[in-house]
Design an enzyme around this catalytic site. Structure first.
Site, PDB file in Angstrom:
ATOM      1  N   TYR A   1       0.865  -1.177   0.000  1.00  0.00           N
ATOM      2  CA  TYR A   1       0.000   0.000   0.000  1.00  0.00           C
ATOM      3  C   TYR A   1       0.908   1.234   0.000  1.00  0.00           C
ATOM      4  CZ  TYR A   1      -3.875  -3.048   1.533  1.00  0.00           C
ATOM      5  OH  TYR A   1      -4.829  -4.024   1.629  1.00  0.00           O
TER       6      TYR A   1
ATOM      7  N   PRO B   1     -15.788  -4.504   2.638  1.00  0.00           N
ATOM      8  CA  PRO B   1     -17.026  -4.801   3.364  1.00  0.00           C
ATOM      9  C   PRO B   1     -18.146  -3.820   3.075  1.00  0.00           C
ATOM     10  CG  PRO B   1     -15.412  -3.805   4.826  1.00  0.00           C
ATOM     11  CD  PRO B   1     -14.688  -4.101   3.546  1.00  0.00           C
ATOM     12  N   LEU B   2     -17.785  -2.625   2.597  1.00  0.00           N
ATOM     13  CA  LEU B   2     -18.790  -1.612   2.262  1.00  0.00           C
ATOM     14  C   LEU B   2     -18.838  -1.338   0.771  1.00  0.00           C
ATOM     15  CD1 LEU B   2     -18.169   0.854   5.232  1.00  0.00           C
ATOM     16  CD2 LEU B   2     -19.857  -0.994   5.053  1.00  0.00           C
TER      17      LEU B   2
ATOM     18  N   GLY C   1     -16.021  -1.201  -1.287  1.00  0.00           N
ATOM     19  CA  GLY C   1     -14.723  -0.804  -1.827  1.00  0.00           C
ATOM     20  C   GLY C   1     -14.809   0.458  -2.663  1.00  0.00           C
ATOM     21  N   PHE C   2     -14.257   0.402  -3.874  1.00  0.00           N
ATOM     22  CA  PHE C   2     -14.206   1.576  -4.731  1.00  0.00           C
ATOM     23  C   PHE C   2     -15.587   1.934  -5.290  1.00  0.00           C
ATOM     24  CE2 PHE C   2      -9.941  -0.411  -5.174  1.00  0.00           C
ATOM     25  CZ  PHE C   2      -9.227   0.570  -4.483  1.00  0.00           C
TER      26      PHE C   2
END
Length: 314
Positions: free
Chosen positions: A92, A242-243, A245-246
């Site tokens: 990252y 989990p939500l 992502g992009f």
């Protein structure tokens, strides 16, 4: 889609209305330490709400953040709120998130677990390049150790090849390298990422696996059977994105359930994951302290049978 718990969702979390989560309501009602999971054959105790550090890097997970002080503040707030595991990787940035974690949190609190990933590198063009040769894996472990300021890594996930999901290829050779590094004391526990059930079984024939990190959320449920298998084995399952992502989750049903509970839609999406199976750990990422507080507050949210039925049907 019905939840495998058949309507029974044993939680140790109270129901809560979350009308002002960013103003501290949840501080007196919920801490992540209220809900833990300890994988089998593992000495790390995970509060089920963690933090994913990917968003601390610059745009497209490349370079440093625009506001380094804000990134440091988010990490420090996370541990103050009771988060005790952080997901990261030296690819990252590359290196950026690990260096910020070290700046913000080193020396690390007792009980804080840092989970990192190896198996990929970043190209100069910002591409994601598989890097699973033995020397590449060894170099990656040492890079994570150096940038995090650690003598040993708590958990290392081997991120298997495949940019669109698990590709089913053999991962035995890479896992054998990690098993040797574990014997050498550089790695304490081994996990997997971006894998299917066959790859998990292949790895387990070589060494113990404490967690699996795959793409899973309210509307991306291809791993339902794998989650249940891992739960029976005492292995943590950690959804990435989990939500969404992009592409953040969007659903009228989700919005309606959230409105009926005086909560945010993304809080409901996290609560659904926590109620889906007891071995699920969530690692939502954010670069905002206010959003971090909302994510943590989701742990106090209890979805009733009607809400679960509506969301399970998505």
């Amino acid at each position: 889609m019905l939840c495998p718990c058949n309507g029974r969702h044993p939680l140790r979390r109270p129901h809560a209305h979350l009308s002002n989560p960013s103003k501290g309501f949840f501080v007196n009602t919920y801490s992540p330490s209220q809900d833990q999971f300890t994988p089998a054959h593992c000495d790390r105790h995970f509060n089920r709400i963690g933090y994913g550090a990917m968003q601390l890097a610059g745009p497209h997970v490349w370079g440093p953040p625009q506001d380094r002080a804000a990134a440091v503040a988010v990490l420090r707030e996370a541990v103050e709120l009771g988060i005790n595991h952080i997901d990261t990787s030296d690819f990252y940035g590359p290196h950026a998130t690990n260096q910020i974690i070290r700046e913000a949190l080193h020396p690390y609190r007792d009980g804080l677990t840092i989970v990192t990933k190896i198996g990929f590198l970043r190209g100069a063009d910002q591409s994601w390049l598989p890097a699973a040769a033995p020397q590449q894996l060894l170099d990656a472990v040492h890079s994570n150790l150096r940038n995090l300021g650690l003598d040993a890594l708590d958990v290392v996930n081997f991120r298997a090849p495949g940019l669109e999901g698990a590709d089913g290829s053999s991962i035995g050779a890479a896992v054998e390298v990690l098993a040797e590094l574990k014997k050498d004391g550089l790695v304490r526990h081994i996990g997997l990422s971006n894998v299917d059930a066959g790859q998990v079984a292949e790895a387990q024939a070589i060494t113990g696996i404490v967690c699996v990190q795959n793409h899973y959320n309210l509307v991306h449920r291809g791993d339902d059977a794998l989650i249940d298998t891992l739960a029976a084995q005492g292995i943590a399952y950690v959804p990435f994105f989990p939500l969404g992502g992009f592409s953040p989750l969007q659903s009228n049903t989700l919005n309606e359930v959230a409105a009926g509970m005086d909560a945010k839609p993304m809080q409901v999406a996290l609560a659904w994951l926590l109620q889906r199976a007891p071995n699920i750990l969530v690692i939502p990422g954010t670069s905002s302290v206010a959003h971090l507080r909302e994510n943590v507050a989701a742990g106090a949210l209890r979805l009733d049978a009607a809400a679960l039925q509506a969301l399970d049907a998505l």
